[in-house]
Design an enzyme around this catalytic site. Structure first.
Site, PDB file in Angstrom:
ATOM      1  N   HIS A  55      -1.458   2.789   5.580  1.00 39.77           N
ATOM      2  CA  HIS A  55      -2.704   3.488   5.261  1.00 39.77           C
ATOM      3  C   HIS A  55      -3.186   4.171   6.535  1.00 39.77           C
ATOM      4  CE1 HIS A  55      -6.726   4.335   3.836  1.00 39.77           C
ATOM      5  NE2 HIS A  55      -6.498   3.741   2.675  1.00 39.77           N
TER       6      HIS A  55
ATOM      7  N   ASP B 128       1.247  -0.540  -4.964  1.00 40.21           N
ATOM      8  CA  ASP B 128       0.013  -0.416  -5.739  1.00 40.21           C
ATOM      9  C   ASP B 128      -0.059   0.955  -6.408  1.00 40.21           C
ATOM     10  OD1 ASP B 128      -0.333   0.972  -3.348  1.00 40.21           O
ATOM     11  OD2 ASP B 128      -2.365   0.235  -2.987  1.00 40.21           O
ATOM     12  N   HIS B 129       0.433   1.977  -5.711  1.00 42.05           N
ATOM     13  CA  HIS B 129       0.467   3.350  -6.220  1.00 42.05           C
ATOM     14  C   HIS B 129       1.301   4.172  -5.253  1.00 42.05           C
ATOM     15  CE1 HIS B 129      -2.403   4.541  -3.051  1.00 42.05           C
ATOM     16  NE2 HIS B 129      -3.068   3.440  -3.364  1.00 42.05           N
TER      17      HIS B 129
ATOM     18  N   GLU C 239       0.827  -1.202   0.000  1.00 45.26           N
ATOM     19  CA  GLU C 239       0.000   0.000   0.000  1.00 45.26           C
ATOM     20  C   GLU C 239       0.870   1.265   0.000  1.00 45.26           C
ATOM     21  OE1 GLU C 239      -2.916   2.679   0.028  1.00 45.26           O
ATOM     22  OE2 GLU C 239      -3.453   0.546   0.080  1.00 45.26           O
TER      23      GLU C 239
ATOM     24  N   THR D 218      -5.595   1.750  -5.352  1.00 46.25           N
ATOM     25  CA  THR D 218      -5.207   0.344  -5.219  1.00 46.25           C
ATOM     26  C   THR D 218      -5.789  -0.504  -6.341  1.00 46.25           C
ATOM     27  OG1 THR D 218      -4.985   0.510  -2.817  1.00 46.25           O
ATOM     28  CG2 THR D 218      -5.365  -1.679  -3.730  1.00 46.25           C
TER      29      THR D 218
END
Length: 640
Positions: A443, A495-496, A285, A325
């Site tokens: 996150h 994911d990013h 993440e 995501t």
């Protein structure tokens, strides 16, 4: 009629009448604005207003449903109470203000895009800060709100003088008497949800006619429901044959590998023995490149990853395709560009895509999507379970396996420990395995178990990054003790990035992520500086496995000498191609713009505006129009 006027449901009928009237006026205004672009035959006008009224009718049915339930169950004594009189006045005015505000909003949206509300409008609801700021700068909001309030007040006065509200407040009815009328009104949204789509608005070959036959509110609901933004309507297009030809050349310069004239299906042929190495892919993440010291990022946040990089195949010029995501999942699993609108992961028509999951399964692998949260979020379980993967998510963790969690899921240590157990099960079953592992600890709220790292929990992103790095370090230590370790390729990728905003559109530094491939018994350490992106991960892994297979992927094996460097990046609306030190960007409204990349690192990017050359235009349109067209035709499905 007089009896109906004095019933409770008369006010619902009034809402329908007002909404249909204002919508008809809105449709007429938009029609006259585009008078030179539409077909003015009597039949076409009949279709525009008839189909439009049908959608408006459904829209107000949705709006009124909660109020219908309220009136159905409201006791008679309270309906006639003076307090309820003022509540009713306020509610009626708010309703009138809302439909007038909607009409004004439709005008401004049509003025910019020449269409009804669609996914761009949905996007506006998502990015509220930017959108509100843009509206305030673009329009005299004080004057507009005053005008809308005044028009709403005039409508309210007319309704009041015609005694609609007074008749409603004086109505007398038993529950069973109003149940029948309420049931009819409630059936409108129920039946339409199950059976009505936006396809009825396709009344003509003239797109303006089709848009006018829609209802703005229903179109907004449809955009939420289908999560798409039509490429052909909003972006630069070219001849379809030219697009497919350019796309094939971009994917593979050897025309003989393609087996179909209608799509990009091709045969990847390898000589020699195929390998059955296990694949454990950890998708981290928000792991921006700026956190990785080996990419020139911040020091001491990822000591374990930086140490691992020295023993790995490290791709240092690698990019995420999107900012969510689900975009990373889509790109990695399906090897597709980021099409406009929502990710394929969240769309309703995403089953049986041409997924790497099916290829692994056909090679005899056990495939699992392993997630520490509840996989119904963002439609992840639905997507993975219908594209070749088994599911392991929060519900599969025992109390002993869940030692720490947040609202997003179990901590990364628990997730990775569970992944080790799942790998053990596959090994005991004598099956190679492919695990797609999605982390959550990096996150917000950035909570993690205490005592693991030197940054206290819940203090910010840096602590979460360092904790995830710690968890991966512990995971690798434990994996080395497993009998399957020597035959396993570990892939670590983001994911990013952690942020996506920049001073210019599609800032490259906000897409720059690490890709680490670790397998000390299989792969020699090396730094690969080719420009590439998430769509290239699976083709590269299949190359390492020396697999022959049929491909519909848009990505390629980065390690192949014939690999053509480029990266595809995007948002919900912006679509970019980074190639040969130039970034070309497609935007809604059929706009195209290009930049020369002057300087770039993981913290910032400097551009210079340049003219878009023919080659750049052809290349970017071929990728995005081609992907959109093949998806529409269902030619990106798994058919083996």
């Amino acid at each position: 009629m007089q009896k109906y006027m004095r019933s409770r449901c008369a006010i619902i009928g009034l809402f329908f009448l007002l909404f249909l009237s204002v919508s008809a006026v809105t449709r007429s205004v938009l029609l006259f604005k585009s008078i030179n672009m539409i077909d003015l035959s009597f039949l076409e006008l009949l279709k525009i207003y008839g189909v439009g009224a049908f959608y408006d009718f459904i829209s107000v049915g949705y709006l009124a449903s909660l109020f219908v339930l309220y009136l159905l169950f409201l006791p008679q004594k309270f309906l006639n109470h003076k307090i309820h009189r003022y509540i009713t006045y306020i509610f009626v005015y708010i309703f009138l203000f809302g439909i007038v505000f909607l009409a004004f909003s439709e005008w401004f949206f049509w003025d910019e895009f020449n269409v009804r509300f669609n996914f761009i409008a949905v996007d506006y609801l998502i990015y509220t800060k930017e959108v509100i700021g843009n509206i305030n700068e673009s329009y005299p909001m004080g004057i507009l709100i005053t005008v809308i309030s005044f028009i709403s007040a005039l409508l309210f006065y007319a309704v009041y003088k015609l005694q609609y509200i007074e008749n409603f407040l004086k109505s007398q009815s038993l529950f069973k008497e109003r149940f029948k009328s309420s049931l009819i009104y409630l059936l409108i949204p129920a039946l339409s949800f199950a059976s009505v789509t936006g396809d009825l608005s396709k009344i003509s070959s003239n797109q303006y006619d089709n848009e006018l036959s829609k209802s703005g509110l229903y179109s907004l609901f449809e955009a939420f429901r289908n999560n798409t933004l039509d490429y052909d309507m909003f972006y630069v297009t070219q001849n379809s044959e030219k697009v497919l030809s350019t796309l094939k050349n971009s994917i593979d310069s050897n025309p003989s590998v393609f087996t179909d004239t209608e799509d990009i299906t091709r045969n990847i042929i390898k000589s020699g023995e195929e390998k059955d190495y296990n694949i454990m892919m950890i998708v981290v993440e928000s792991l921006s490149g700026k956190f990785i010291e080996s990419l020139g990022g911040e020091k001491n946040l990822t000591p374990n990853l930086d140490s691992l990089i020295k023993e790995s195949l490290f791709f240092n010029n690698f990019y995420a395709t999107g900012t969510r995501t689900v975009r990373g999942m889509e790109a990695i699993t399906l090897s597709v560009p980021p099409t406009p609108g929502r990710s394929i992961v969240k769309r309703p028509d995403n089953h049986n895509m041409y997924s790497s999951g099916f290829i692994f399964k056909n090679k005899g692998y056990e495939t699992k999507f392993i997630y520490g949260g509840h996989g119904y979020f963002d439609n992840m379980n639905e997507f993975f379970s219908n594209n070749g993967f088994g599911i392991v998510d929060r519900v599969d963790f025992s109390d002993e396996e869940d030692t720490f969690h947040t609202v997003w899921g179990v901590c990364d240590e628990d997730l990775l420990n569970k992944s080790l157990k799942e790998a053990d099960l596959s090994y005991k079953a004598h099956k190679p395995f492919m695990s797609f592992i999605m982390t959550t600890s990096n996150h917000r709220p950035y909570d993690y178990p205490n005592g693991r790292i030197d940054i206290p929990s819940h203090t910010g992103r840096e602590g979460a990054v360092k904790y995830t790095d710690y968890a991966i370090g512990e995971f690798i230590k434990k994996a080395k003790e497993k009998p399957w370790f020597k035959n396993t390729i570990f892939v670590i990728v983001a994911d990013h990035c952690s942020t996506s905003a920049g001073k210019i559109e599609l800032p490259l530094d906000k897409y720059h992520i690490p890709l680490i491939v670790y397998a000390p018994e299989i792969i020699k350490p090396m730094v690969v500086d080719k420009v590439s992106s998430q769509i290239d991960i699976m083709p590269t892994l299949f190359g390492m496995l020396n697999w022959s297979y049929k491909s519909k992927f848009y990505g390629n094996d980065i390690l192949s000498p014939s690999f053509q460097e480029r990266a595809l990046i995007g948002t919900y609306q912006k679509l970019g191609l980074y190639k040969s030190n130039k970034l070309t960007v497609l935007s809604a409204g059929k706009k195209i713009k290009s930049y020369e990349v002057l300087e770039q690192d993981v913290f910032s990017t400097k551009y210079k505006d340049i003219q878009t050359d023919t080659e750049s235009k052809n290349n970017i349109v071929s990728y995005y129009q081609g992907a959109s067209s093949l998806h529409k035709k269902g030619l990106d499905r798994y058919d083996d």
